[in-house]
Design an enzyme around this catalytic site. Sequence first.
Site: not given
Length: 629
Positions: A22-25, A27, A42, A137
């Site tokens: 994803g955008g953050m990193g 997994v 993660k 969330d």
Amino acid sequence: MTLSPEGLLDDKYEILERLASGGMGDVYLVRHRHLQQQRVVKVLRAELASDAAVAQRFQQEARVATQINHPNVAILYDYSQLPDGRFYMVWEYIDGQELGRRVREDGPLDAAAAIELAIQALRGLDAIHSSGVIHRDISPDNLMLSQDARGRPLVKIIDLGLAKDLRPGADSELTQAGAFLGKFQYCSPEQAGFLKNAPLDHRSDLYSLALVLYELLTGLPPFESESQHGFVLKRLTEDPLPLVDRNPALRLPVALERVVLRGLARDREQRYRDAPSFIRALAEVADGMREVSTQEVSLEEAARAARRPAAKGELPAPPAARPRVAPAAAAARPPSAPGRKSSGELSREERQELLAQIERAAVKVQETSKIYGRAEAALREGRFEEARDAVRRLEAVNPRHKGLATLKQRLGETEEISRRRQQVLQAEQMLEKYLLDRQQTLAKLALETLLDLYPNHPKRGDYESWVALLAKEATQQKRADDAFAEGRAALARDDLDGARKQLAEVEDSDLSGKLAGTLLAELREAEQRQRRGREADEVKARLEAHLQRGELREAEQDLDRLARLEVTRVTLDTYRSRLAETRTREADERTVAGFEERFAAAVEARDWGAAREVAQELAQALPDSPRAQ
């Protein structure tokens, strides 16, 4: 840089496969090489690790997770940093699937199963909330469905990346003003900006969980025609559809529908006050369902059962009895005369009855005319509730009235026009509120909603310009946020020139002015600290020279100056000790000089006995002195 399968992370986690990116990193599924347990890692992207705000949010997710220990919340095992600067966290591996995927693939759950899973999720939320944290969330994709050791369904809440610590002294919000956190489809009205100047609390998570439960039961969201920009408007302006209306195939207890709809109340004061209250309400419904031993059968099902051939060993259904006619109903039937009587053949009583019928018909015509007139007047004046009541009365009095169909059509069209106008007005109010609050993301969604309803809105150009201006300001503020983070990082490295450069960028880009003021104050403090450091170095150098030359008075003055410059206590204690040693050494040297003078005089006079006495006195006075030997 991705991690390759069969590689080793931090010398203890064997990489099995990459699960997601994803955008953050990224997994990864890993195995702990010593414990032989599968876990999930993660890893933050390398280019984001240097972003102070992103790294702080990543660290905050780990810090929040360590506060929570509950079987319905995923467990965090480890948090560390790789040699290349990337941060990573190690989570519990959950062998299961997201509830969202379960519903998308298999459809809605039965009521008992949905209630049980919702109760488990609420228990996990209660643990999160009890730690002073809100999740922000909650969605079907952040609820993992697995099994416990006995093979029973087990729900675990995952992804605390947007969690907020509400406890006093916790880190402040790390997101720039106007940004939206969470998923539009599952956000609460207050999360979408419904409440002004009112902070989020745990009831926002309970609303999101009620949305999830609605979907588990129906397979659909609680509003029709959901779209990316309609998610917000609908929940702010409309009540959710009843569960059975959303999915007519459902057979749900009325009590369960009441519980779900209370959880979806727009006003958070009308919702359950906390997770335990929500749990108790669902548990009562579940207990009621277990107490029901029989189920009502519809007439259609009964008829099908009657027509079904009897199975072997089963008694056939009894024949349907003919309906019995009540004597009063039979007496009311008109005689089957071969022809109609003329008025001349009617008896006096029959003529009176006929006149009464004519009178009643005239009264009925007059009454329907009045009702019709009231309905038309109410429609013209926009009193729709009154118009609906009049139409219902007209239909009850004279269902074949020639103007009834037209009246119904006009009522429907007028109500639709009024409803659209109300929606446009609500969209305008939302848009202007978001513009005033400088909530760029929500303002953009509200504008899209407004233009869907009213493409040729007279203020379209103005609204589009204002939203575009907000977007430009958001981009500008993002530059200020990035420069602020870089400036702080430069200060941490004592790179004051780099910090000054970033301060200039912050001053040019920061619309609020708060970031520039904060960074400037920190820079001035660093400059003052640096000046004190340089001055302290100069005083230390002079102090060293005075100590070496035995200039004790000057050395003591320099030591006082050092104390005023706020150097460390260890440094001051070290110099005080050296000054005391120098004083002692100077005093010893003066004492030795006196003995040496007396010894020299005795030797010169050849008084060897006196010389020996002087030497003995020196040895007693300063036994450690080399001159006494």
